[in-house]
Design a protein around this motif. Structure first.
Motif, PDB file in Angstrom:
ATOM      1  N   ILE A   1      -7.364 -82.730  51.308  1.00  0.00           N
ATOM      2  CA  ILE A   1      -7.471 -81.406  51.939  1.00  0.00           C
ATOM      3  C   ILE A   1      -8.924 -80.972  52.037  1.00  0.00           C
ATOM      4  O   ILE A   1      -9.363 -80.406  53.053  1.00  0.00           O
ATOM      5  CB  ILE A   1      -6.649 -80.376  51.137  1.00  0.00           C
ATOM      6  N   ALA A   2      -9.709 -81.257  50.983  1.00  0.00           N
ATOM      7  CA  ALA A   2     -11.116 -80.877  50.993  1.00  0.00           C
ATOM      8  C   ALA A   2     -11.883 -81.621  52.089  1.00  0.00           C
ATOM      9  O   ALA A   2     -12.718 -81.042  52.791  1.00  0.00           O
ATOM     10  CB  ALA A   2     -11.735 -81.151  49.626  1.00  0.00           C
ATOM     11  N   ILE A   3     -11.596 -82.920  52.239  1.00  0.00           N
ATOM     12  CA  ILE A   3     -12.262 -83.701  53.286  1.00  0.00           C
ATOM     13  C   ILE A   3     -11.870 -83.198  54.674  1.00  0.00           C
ATOM     14  O   ILE A   3     -12.723 -83.042  55.561  1.00  0.00           O
ATOM     15  CB  ILE A   3     -11.908 -85.190  53.132  1.00  0.00           C
ATOM     16  N   ALA A   4     -10.573 -82.927  54.859  1.00  0.00           N
ATOM     17  CA  ALA A   4     -10.110 -82.428  56.153  1.00  0.00           C
ATOM     18  C   ALA A   4     -10.734 -81.076  56.477  1.00  0.00           C
ATOM     19  O   ALA A   4     -11.140 -80.818  57.621  1.00  0.00           O
ATOM     20  CB  ALA A   4      -8.587 -82.320  56.155  1.00  0.00           C
ATOM     21  N   GLU A   5     -10.850 -80.220  55.481  1.00  0.00           N
ATOM     22  CA  GLU A   5     -11.461 -78.909  55.711  1.00  0.00           C
ATOM     23  C   GLU A   5     -12.941 -79.043  56.031  1.00  0.00           C
ATOM     24  O   GLU A   5     -13.474 -78.347  56.896  1.00  0.00           O
ATOM     25  CB  GLU A   5     -11.269 -78.029  54.468  1.00  0.00           C
ATOM     26  N   GLY A   6     -13.614 -79.952  55.315  1.00  0.00           N
ATOM     27  CA  GLY A   6     -15.029 -80.169  55.602  1.00  0.00           C
ATOM     28  C   GLY A   6     -15.259 -80.703  57.008  1.00  0.00           C
ATOM     29  O   GLY A   6     -16.176 -80.258  57.711  1.00  0.00           O
ATOM     30  N   GLU A   7     -14.427 -81.656  57.420  1.00  0.00           N
ATOM     31  CA  GLU A   7     -14.529 -82.178  58.781  1.00  0.00           C
ATOM     32  C   GLU A   7     -14.246 -81.098  59.811  1.00  0.00           C
ATOM     33  O   GLU A   7     -14.871 -81.043  60.870  1.00  0.00           O
ATOM     34  CB  GLU A   7     -13.559 -83.349  58.958  1.00  0.00           C
ATOM     35  N   SER A   8     -13.291 -80.252  59.490  1.00  0.00           N
ATOM     36  CA  SER A   8     -12.941 -79.170  60.413  1.00  0.00           C
ATOM     37  C   SER A   8     -14.110 -78.217  60.602  1.00  0.00           C
ATOM     38  O   SER A   8     -14.461 -77.859  61.736  1.00  0.00           O
ATOM     39  CB  SER A   8     -11.722 -78.412  59.883  1.00  0.00           C
ATOM     40  N   VAL A   9     -14.716 -77.809  59.490  1.00  0.00           N
ATOM     41  CA  VAL A   9     -15.854 -76.882  59.580  1.00  0.00           C
ATOM     42  C   VAL A   9     -17.032 -77.541  60.282  1.00  0.00           C
ATOM     43  O   VAL A   9     -17.710 -76.929  61.117  1.00  0.00           O
ATOM     44  CB  VAL A   9     -16.256 -76.402  58.166  1.00  0.00           C
ATOM     45  N   GLY A  10     -17.275 -78.834  59.956  1.00  0.00           N
ATOM     46  CA  GLY A  10     -18.388 -79.527  60.587  1.00  0.00           C
ATOM     47  C   GLY A  10     -18.205 -79.702  62.082  1.00  0.00           C
ATOM     48  O   GLY A  10     -19.156 -79.573  62.855  1.00  0.00           O
ATOM     49  N   HIS A  11     -16.975 -79.987  62.500  1.00  0.00           N
ATOM     50  CA  HIS A  11     -16.726 -80.191  63.927  1.00  0.00           C
ATOM     51  C   HIS A  11     -16.703 -78.862  64.687  1.00  0.00           C
ATOM     52  O   HIS A  11     -17.111 -78.807  65.853  1.00  0.00           O
ATOM     53  CB  HIS A  11     -15.393 -80.915  64.129  1.00  0.00           C
ATOM     54  N   SER A  12     -16.253 -77.813  64.021  1.00  0.00           N
ATOM     55  CA  SER A  12     -16.154 -76.514  64.699  1.00  0.00           C
ATOM     56  C   SER A  12     -17.522 -75.903  64.940  1.00  0.00           C
ATOM     57  O   SER A  12     -17.722 -75.156  65.898  1.00  0.00           O
ATOM     58  CB  SER A  12     -15.293 -75.554  63.878  1.00  0.00           C
TER      59      SER A  12
END
Length: 213
Positions: free
Chosen positions: A130-141
């Protein structure tokens, strides 16, 4: 007689036409008018707070529309996953009662604590994912809080390993995005109703009618 009856008939027809219903354009309600002019329903103007056109007293005090759209998509997806998990594992009522051997059995209201205590390895792995997915989400957004994100659509994390976006038309893709948003909203309402049902007995009458327990 025929000459006399013709003017009489014409007079009667003209008089009757006064009582005929007149087609008038249907009046739109304030809700319809506001929704059509903006494309969404926002009577309080909350969607406009981050634009600086409302009462944004401090710079970047309120999030921009990009951030709100992304947040709605993300929370809708989480709610859909949560609802599916509860429905699939719940015992009795409308639940499917599914269970994996070796994992603890617990009601969804306290399943997180039980799972973390009995399966700390799995719990840590899921938390890390979940932490990796959230980090990728914030980075891509990007900086969508200030409306500076460069991505085209809300919730687009560039995760399309099946290449669906290249196979369908832009119109169908827009429809899928709309369907996902609406189902996410329904799932968020469903999860809120579940919390209310467990916290306040009788607060969700339809759950009693469906035989939930």
């Amino acid at each position: 007689m025929a000459k006399l009856s013709l003017p009489v008939i014409a007079t009667l027809v003209a008089g009757a036409s006064a009582f005929a219903p007149v087609a008038r354009p249907s009046a739109k309600t304030s809700l319809q008018a506001a929704t059509e002019s903006k494309g969404y329903w926002d009577p309080l103007g909350l969607y406009e707070l981050g634009s600086g056109e409302a009462f944004d007293t401090f710079p970047n005090m309120f999030p921009a529309k990009q951030y709100l759209d992304d947040s709605e998509k993300k929370h809708g997806r989480m709610a859909m996953l949560a609802w599916t998990g509860i429905w699939a594992t719940h015992q009795g009522g409308l639940g499917l009662g599914l269970h994996w051997d070796g994992f603890p059995e617990a009601e969804w209201t306290n399943a997180l604590g039980v799972f973390a205590n009995e399966q700390p390895g799995w719990f840590g792995a899921i938390l890390g994912f979940i932490a990796i997915a959230e980090g990728e989400s914030v980075g891509h957004s990007g900086d969508n809080f200030r409306g500076l994100s460069t991505k085209e659509a809300a919730g687009d994390l560039n995760f399309d390993y099946l290449g669906i976006k290249k196979k369908i038309s832009p119109e169908k893709l827009a429809r899928y995005n709309d369907v996902e948003t609406k189902n996410g909203r329904a799932a968020m309402i469903a999860m809120a109703s579940l919390f209310a049902y467990e916290s306040i007995p009788g607060s969700v009458p339809i759950m009693d009618l469906l035989g939930a327990n």
